[in-house]
Design a protein around this motif. Structure first.
Motif, mmCIF file in Angstrom:
data_model
loop_
_atom_site.group_PDB
_atom_site.id
_atom_site.type_symbol
_atom_site.label_atom_id
_atom_site.label_comp_id
_atom_site.label_asym_id
_atom_site.label_seq_id
_atom_site.Cartn_x
_atom_site.Cartn_y
_atom_site.Cartn_z
ATOM 1 N N TYR A 135 -8.898 -2.318 -8.710
ATOM 2 C CA TYR A 135 -8.493 -1.195 -7.861
ATOM 3 C C TYR A 135 -8.361 0.122 -8.639
ATOM 4 O O TYR A 135 -8.181 1.169 -8.016
ATOM 5 N N CYS A 179 -5.012 5.162 -5.046
ATOM 6 C CA CYS A 179 -4.417 3.823 -5.015
ATOM 7 C C CYS A 179 -3.127 3.738 -5.834
ATOM 8 O O CYS A 179 -2.459 2.699 -5.812
ATOM 9 N N ASP A 204 -5.548 3.901 2.478
ATOM 10 C CA ASP A 204 -5.781 4.530 3.784
ATOM 11 C C ASP A 204 -4.792 4.049 4.833
ATOM 12 O O ASP A 204 -4.565 4.740 5.828
ATOM 13 N N ASP A 205 -4.229 2.873 4.636
ATOM 14 C CA ASP A 205 -3.274 2.317 5.600
ATOM 15 C C ASP A 205 -2.205 1.566 4.822
ATOM 16 O O ASP A 205 -2.343 0.386 4.525
ATOM 17 N N ASN A 208 -1.414 -4.668 1.121
ATOM 18 C CA ASN A 208 -0.693 -3.901 0.119
ATOM 19 C C ASN A 208 0.537 -4.624 -0.417
ATOM 20 O O ASN A 208 1.085 -4.224 -1.452
ATOM 21 N N ASP A 227 -0.881 -1.827 5.899
ATOM 22 C CA ASP A 227 -1.761 -2.992 5.824
ATOM 23 C C ASP A 227 -1.090 -4.065 4.959
ATOM 24 O O ASP A 227 -0.695 -3.791 3.824
ATOM 25 N N ARG A 274 -3.388 -1.260 -2.511
ATOM 26 C CA ARG A 274 -4.730 -1.853 -2.429
ATOM 27 C C ARG A 274 -5.542 -1.208 -1.310
ATOM 28 O O ARG A 274 -6.765 -1.126 -1.389
ATOM 29 N N ASN A 275 -4.857 -0.775 -0.261
ATOM 30 C CA ASN A 275 -5.500 -0.049 0.825
ATOM 31 C C ASN A 275 -4.736 1.255 1.040
ATOM 32 O O ASN A 275 -3.840 1.323 1.892
#
Length: 226
Positions: A217, A37, A70-71, A77, A74, A67-68
């Motif tokens: 996070y 993160c 993986d993407d 973020n 998104d 915050r995400n």
């Protein structure tokens, strides 16, 4: 052509100069332990000197928060920006800019843990090099620079009764640094930030100050920068 106050396209990245300065740091620099993160984006440096050379130095690590992770596209973020700041980021000037500046402007869209982790070294120990003192100084530095509106500070106000003090520092807190568990201290009473730190076995002091909204996070563990 260079306009007044405008950096030329080939202007050097200031991070390179800071990297050279950091080579003078007598002790290892601490940053957050690796975690998906967080992305370290800059390390600032400040120092003091006398006739014998450097007598104090601080390395300050900043990182972008995902915050995400993986993407990264998104919207979760994105930082919560006011309309004026958002417009200034989106506006593209009619002249070329250095790549590092364009990159820095793009990062402004995302939350930044600004100067969140500091490694401080002093040649001589004193009342101004204790862990509680440095932890409070770091916490107040972040509060004054990032929470001025919440603290009710005006443009020229650099003090507030809402700032934290050594009387709220809690001792005997465990701090994880590079696989070691150090005995440190924390400030867990401020409504806007949380602070933690420890004296380092290599000399110097680690302090970290994080906005409370980012704490869910993060893993509050640290490592020496390689």
């Amino acid at each position: 052509m260079q306009f007044a106050g405008v950096l030329p396209e080939d202007a050097p990245d200031p991070r390179l100069q800071r990297e050279e300065m950091l080579k003078n740091m007598p002790i290892p620099i601490v940053q957050f332990a690796d975690q998906r993160c967080l992305e370290v984006t800059d390390i600032g440096v400040s120092s003091g000197a006398d006739v014998h050379g450097f007598n104090t130095m601080t390395a300050s690590v900043s990182a972008t928060l995902w915050r995400n992770p993986d993407d990264k596209s998104d919207p979760v973020n994105l930082a919560d920006l006011d309309e004026q700041t958002r417009r200034s980021i989106d506006e593209v000037p009619p002249w070329p800019r250095p790549a590092w500046l364009i990159e820095g402007v793009a990062r402004m869209r995302y939350p930044v843990l600004w100067e969140a982790v500091q490694t401080t070294w002093h040649r001589v120990e004193s009342d101004y090099t204790t862990l509680p003192y440095l932890l409070v100084q770091h916490a107040n530095y972040i509060l004054i620079n990032q929470f001025r509106e919440q603290l009710g500070l005006g443009l020229h106000d650099w003090d507030s009764p809402a700032l934290t003090s050594e009387r709220v520092v809690r001792q005997d807190v465990e701090v994880a640094v590079d696989g070691l568990v150090l005995t440190g201290a924390e400030i867990d009473t401020d409504p806007f930030v949380y602070a933690i730190g420890a004296k380092l076995p290599s000399g110097g002091t680690l302090t970290a100050v994080i906005a409370r909204e980012h704490l869910p996070y993060l893993d509050l563990a640290f490592t020496f920068r390689r």
